[in-house]
Design an enzyme around this catalytic site. Sequence first.
Site, short mmCIF file in Angstrom:
data_model
loop_
_atom_site.label_atom_id
_atom_site.label_comp_id
_atom_site.label_asym_id
_atom_site.label_seq_id
_atom_site.Cartn_x
_atom_site.Cartn_y
_atom_site.Cartn_z
N SER A 212 0.97 -1.19 0.03
CA SER A 212 0.10 0.07 -0.09
C SER A 212 0.72 1.22 0.14
CB SER A 212 -0.91 -0.09 1.19
OG SER A 212 -1.36 1.20 1.83
N1 LIG Z 1 -6.61 8.46 1.49
C1 LIG Z 1 -6.33 7.12 2.14
C2 LIG Z 1 -6.26 5.88 1.34
C3 LIG Z 1 -6.06 4.54 1.96
C4 LIG Z 1 -6.42 3.32 1.15
O1 LIG Z 1 -7.44 3.47 0.22
N2 LIG Z 1 -5.76 2.42 1.50
C5 LIG Z 1 -6.09 1.18 0.86
C6 LIG Z 1 -4.87 0.26 0.57
S1 LIG Z 1 -3.58 1.04 -0.54
C7 LIG Z 1 -7.24 0.15 1.55
O2 LIG Z 1 -6.97 0.26 2.67
N3 LIG Z 1 -8.25 -0.14 0.86
C8 LIG Z 1 -9.02 -1.18 1.67
C9 LIG Z 1 -10.55 -0.45 1.37
O3 LIG Z 1 -10.74 0.65 1.03
O4 LIG Z 1 -11.43 -1.27 1.79
C10 LIG Z 1 -4.83 7.28 2.84
O5 LIG Z 1 -4.16 8.18 2.47
O6 LIG Z 1 -4.73 6.53 4.12
#
Ligand SMILES: N[C@@H](CCC(=O)N[C@@H](CS)C(=O)NCC(=O)O)C(=O)O
Length: 220
Positions: free
Chosen positions: A13
Amino acid sequence: MSDKLILYGMDISPPVRACKLTLRALKLDYEYKEMDLLAGDHFKDEFLKKNPQHTVPLLEDNGALIWDSHAIVCYLVDKYAKSDELYPRDLVLRARVDQRLFFDASILFMSLRNVSIPFFLRHVSLVPKEKVDNIKDAYGHLEKFLGDNPYLTGSQLTIADFCCGATASSLAAVLDLDEKKYPKVAAWLERLSKLPHYEEDNLRGTKKYINLLKPVLNLE
Ligand SMILES: N[C@@H](CCC(=O)N[C@@H](CS)C(=O)NCC(=O)O)C(=O)O
Protein backbone atom coordinates in the site's frame (compact mmCIF):
# COMPACT_ATOMS: atom_id res chain seq x y z
CA MET A 1 8.61 9.91 22.91
CA SER A 2 5.46 7.83 22.80
CA ASP A 3 5.09 4.68 24.89
CA LYS A 4 3.58 2.79 22.05
CA LEU A 5 2.99 3.54 18.39
CA ILE A 6 1.30 0.88 16.29
CA LEU A 7 0.99 1.08 12.51
CA TYR A 8 -1.52 -1.24 10.83
CA GLY A 9 -0.60 -1.73 7.22
CA MET A 10 0.39 -3.78 4.24
CA ASP A 11 3.63 -3.14 2.40
CA ILE A 12 2.09 -3.01 -1.06
CA SER A 13 0.00 0.00 0.00
CA PRO A 14 1.49 3.39 -1.05
CA PRO A 15 -0.14 5.34 1.84
CA VAL A 16 1.25 2.80 4.32
CA ARG A 17 4.72 3.26 2.83
CA ALA A 18 4.39 7.05 3.16
CA CYS A 19 3.83 6.56 6.89
CA LYS A 20 6.80 4.21 7.15
CA LEU A 21 9.04 6.81 5.45
CA THR A 22 7.82 9.45 7.91
CA LEU A 23 8.31 7.23 10.97
CA ARG A 24 11.81 6.46 9.69
CA ALA A 25 12.68 10.13 9.11
CA LEU A 26 11.55 10.91 12.66
CA LYS A 27 13.51 7.92 14.01
CA LEU A 28 10.42 6.66 15.84
CA ASP A 29 10.10 3.09 17.06
CA TYR A 30 6.80 1.46 16.28
CA GLU A 31 5.10 -1.88 16.14
CA TYR A 32 4.04 -2.88 12.65
CA LYS A 33 0.88 -4.96 12.43
CA GLU A 34 0.79 -6.54 9.00
CA MET A 35 -2.71 -6.82 7.57
CA ASP A 36 -3.74 -9.08 4.70
CA LEU A 37 -6.27 -7.02 2.78
CA LEU A 38 -6.53 -9.67 0.09
CA ALA A 39 -7.81 -12.03 2.81
CA GLY A 40 -10.21 -9.36 4.18
CA ASP A 41 -8.44 -8.59 7.47
CA HIS A 42 -9.68 -4.98 7.23
CA PHE A 43 -13.33 -6.11 7.36
CA LYS A 44 -12.92 -7.97 10.64
CA ASP A 45 -14.91 -6.52 13.56
CA GLU A 46 -11.85 -5.71 15.67
CA PHE A 47 -10.36 -3.59 12.86
CA LEU A 48 -13.68 -1.96 11.90
CA LYS A 49 -14.06 -0.84 15.50
CA LYS A 50 -10.76 0.99 15.15
CA ASN A 51 -11.29 2.30 11.60
CA PRO A 52 -14.86 2.17 10.26
CA GLN A 53 -13.52 3.30 6.87
CA HIS A 54 -11.62 -0.04 6.75
CA THR A 55 -8.48 1.43 5.22
CA VAL A 56 -4.81 1.07 5.97
CA PRO A 57 -2.73 2.79 7.16
CA LEU A 58 -4.14 3.17 10.65
CA LEU A 59 -2.02 4.58 13.46
CA GLU A 60 -2.63 3.86 17.12
CA ASP A 61 -0.82 6.13 19.54
CA ASN A 62 -1.51 5.29 23.16
CA GLY A 63 -5.14 4.62 22.33
CA ALA A 64 -5.62 7.52 19.89
CA LEU A 65 -6.71 6.17 16.49
CA ILE A 66 -5.74 8.12 13.39
CA TRP A 67 -6.30 7.07 9.81
CA ASP A 68 -5.67 8.46 6.40
CA SER A 69 -1.96 8.56 5.71
CA HIS A 70 -2.02 12.34 5.27
CA ALA A 71 -3.56 12.91 8.70
CA ILE A 72 -1.07 10.42 10.14
CA VAL A 73 2.08 12.00 8.72
CA CYS A 74 1.01 15.52 9.76
CA TYR A 75 0.22 14.27 13.26
CA LEU A 76 3.53 12.45 13.59
CA VAL A 77 5.59 15.49 12.63
CA ASP A 78 3.54 17.90 14.73
CA LYS A 79 3.76 15.63 17.75
CA TYR A 80 7.22 14.11 17.55
CA ALA A 81 9.56 16.09 15.28
CA LYS A 82 12.35 18.08 16.87
CA SER A 83 12.18 20.67 14.07
CA ASP A 84 9.45 21.70 11.64
CA GLU A 85 11.39 21.01 8.43
CA LEU A 86 9.26 18.06 7.34
CA TYR A 87 6.04 20.01 7.92
CA PRO A 88 6.72 23.74 8.32
CA ARG A 89 4.87 25.85 10.86
CA ASP A 90 5.09 28.94 8.63
CA LEU A 91 1.56 29.18 7.21
CA VAL A 92 2.50 29.81 3.59
CA LEU A 93 5.07 27.02 3.54
CA ARG A 94 2.63 24.72 5.32
CA ALA A 95 -0.12 25.53 2.79
CA ARG A 96 2.26 24.52 0.01
CA VAL A 97 2.89 21.18 1.66
CA ASP A 98 -0.83 20.74 2.39
CA GLN A 99 -1.67 21.40 -1.26
CA ARG A 100 0.63 18.55 -2.34
CA LEU A 101 -0.82 16.28 0.37
CA PHE A 102 -4.38 17.00 -0.77
CA PHE A 103 -3.24 16.51 -4.37
CA ASP A 104 -1.96 13.06 -3.40
CA ALA A 105 -5.16 12.23 -1.52
CA SER A 106 -7.56 13.42 -4.21
CA ILE A 107 -5.78 13.13 -7.56
CA LEU A 108 -2.52 11.20 -7.52
CA PHE A 109 -3.40 8.24 -5.31
CA MET A 110 -6.97 8.15 -6.66
CA SER A 111 -5.62 7.69 -10.20
CA LEU A 112 -4.06 4.46 -8.93
CA ARG A 113 -6.81 3.36 -6.52
CA ASN A 114 -9.41 3.72 -9.30
CA VAL A 115 -7.50 1.02 -11.20
CA SER A 116 -6.37 -1.21 -8.34
CA ILE A 117 -9.63 -1.47 -6.34
CA PRO A 118 -11.74 -2.73 -9.31
CA PHE A 119 -9.04 -5.34 -9.90
CA PHE A 120 -8.66 -6.45 -6.29
CA LEU A 121 -12.40 -6.51 -5.60
CA ARG A 122 -13.83 -7.66 -8.94
CA HIS A 123 -10.84 -8.83 -11.03
CA VAL A 124 -11.42 -6.02 -13.54
CA SER A 125 -8.20 -6.05 -15.57
CA LEU A 126 -9.17 -3.75 -18.45
CA VAL A 127 -8.02 -0.18 -17.78
CA PRO A 128 -10.10 2.28 -19.86
CA LYS A 129 -8.31 5.07 -21.67
CA GLU A 130 -9.61 7.78 -19.33
CA LYS A 131 -8.02 6.02 -16.35
CA VAL A 132 -4.70 5.73 -18.20
CA ASP A 133 -5.02 9.44 -19.02
CA ASN A 134 -5.52 10.18 -15.31
CA ILE A 135 -2.15 8.56 -14.59
CA LYS A 136 -0.49 10.59 -17.36
CA ASP A 137 -2.07 13.79 -15.97
CA ALA A 138 -0.79 12.89 -12.49
CA TYR A 139 2.78 12.47 -13.77
CA GLY A 140 2.40 15.78 -15.64
CA HIS A 141 1.26 17.68 -12.55
CA LEU A 142 4.20 16.37 -10.54
CA GLU A 143 6.59 17.44 -13.29
CA LYS A 144 5.19 20.99 -13.08
CA PHE A 145 5.14 21.10 -9.27
CA LEU A 146 8.81 20.15 -9.17
CA GLY A 147 9.93 22.99 -11.45
CA ASP A 148 13.63 23.48 -10.81
CA ASN A 149 13.47 22.29 -7.21
CA PRO A 150 14.90 19.06 -5.84
CA TYR A 151 11.78 18.38 -3.77
CA LEU A 152 8.07 18.88 -4.30
CA THR A 153 7.73 22.10 -2.37
CA GLY A 154 11.21 23.54 -2.83
CA SER A 155 14.69 22.84 -1.53
CA GLN A 156 13.49 21.05 1.61
CA LEU A 157 12.34 17.44 1.85
CA THR A 158 8.86 17.31 3.42
CA ILE A 159 6.08 14.84 4.14
CA ALA A 160 4.64 15.82 0.73
CA ASP A 161 7.62 14.02 -0.85
CA PHE A 162 6.93 10.92 1.24
CA CYS A 163 3.23 10.78 0.34
CA CYS A 164 3.53 11.72 -3.33
CA GLY A 165 6.78 9.73 -3.71
CA ALA A 166 5.27 6.50 -2.37
CA THR A 167 2.34 6.88 -4.77
CA ALA A 168 4.34 8.07 -7.79
CA SER A 169 6.79 5.18 -7.53
CA SER A 170 3.79 2.81 -7.64
CA LEU A 171 2.12 4.31 -10.74
CA ALA A 172 4.37 2.07 -12.84
CA ALA A 173 1.97 -0.74 -11.89
CA VAL A 174 -0.30 0.83 -14.52
CA LEU A 175 1.99 2.95 -16.68
CA ASP A 176 5.78 3.16 -16.63
CA LEU A 177 7.22 6.60 -16.07
CA ASP A 178 8.33 8.06 -19.41
CA GLU A 179 11.67 9.54 -18.32
CA LYS A 180 11.98 11.69 -21.47
CA LYS A 181 8.56 13.25 -20.94
CA TYR A 182 8.85 13.59 -17.17
CA PRO A 183 12.61 13.98 -16.47
CA LYS A 184 12.06 15.96 -13.27
CA VAL A 185 9.83 13.29 -11.80
CA ALA A 186 12.44 10.66 -12.72
CA ALA A 187 15.25 12.70 -11.09
CA TRP A 188 13.12 13.35 -7.97
CA LEU A 189 12.29 9.65 -7.52
CA GLU A 190 15.98 8.84 -8.00
CA ARG A 191 16.84 11.47 -5.34
CA LEU A 192 14.32 9.96 -2.91
CA SER A 193 15.75 6.50 -3.51
CA LYS A 194 18.98 7.68 -1.83
CA LEU A 195 17.17 8.23 1.50
CA PRO A 196 18.30 5.87 4.27
CA HIS A 197 16.22 2.64 4.33
CA TYR A 198 14.17 3.77 1.33
CA GLU A 199 14.58 0.33 -0.23
CA GLU A 200 13.14 -1.32 2.89
CA ASP A 201 10.41 1.25 3.57
CA ASN A 202 9.21 1.98 0.06
CA LEU A 203 10.84 0.15 -2.83
CA ARG A 204 10.32 -3.39 -1.55
CA GLY A 205 6.55 -2.89 -1.25
CA THR A 206 6.44 -0.93 -4.51
CA LYS A 207 8.04 -3.85 -6.37
CA LYS A 208 5.53 -6.30 -4.85
CA TYR A 209 2.66 -3.99 -5.83
CA ILE A 210 3.92 -3.62 -9.40
CA ASN A 211 4.52 -7.38 -9.75
CA LEU A 212 1.00 -8.08 -8.54
CA LEU A 213 -0.78 -5.65 -10.86
CA LYS A 214 1.29 -4.95 -13.95
CA PRO A 215 1.22 -8.44 -15.49
CA VAL A 216 -2.58 -8.69 -15.26
CA LEU A 217 -3.67 -5.22 -16.39
CA ASN A 218 -4.64 -4.54 -20.02
CA LEU A 219 -4.52 -0.89 -20.98
CA GLU A 220 -7.05 0.46 -23.47
N1 LIG B 1 -6.67 8.34 1.55
C1 LIG B 1 -6.35 7.12 2.26
C2 LIG B 1 -6.37 5.93 1.30
C3 LIG B 1 -6.15 4.63 2.01
C4 LIG B 1 -6.47 3.44 1.13
O1 LIG B 1 -7.24 3.54 0.16
N2 LIG B 1 -5.85 2.31 1.47
C5 LIG B 1 -6.13 1.11 0.75
C6 LIG B 1 -4.86 0.29 0.61
S1 LIG B 1 -3.72 1.10 -0.45
C7 LIG B 1 -7.14 0.29 1.54
O2 LIG B 1 -7.03 0.21 2.75
N3 LIG B 1 -8.13 -0.28 0.87
C8 LIG B 1 -9.12 -1.07 1.49
C9 LIG B 1 -10.48 -0.46 1.45
O3 LIG B 1 -10.63 0.69 1.00
O4 LIG B 1 -11.42 -1.15 1.86
C10 LIG B 1 -4.97 7.26 2.92
O5 LIG B 1 -4.17 8.03 2.41
O6 LIG B 1 -4.73 6.62 3.94
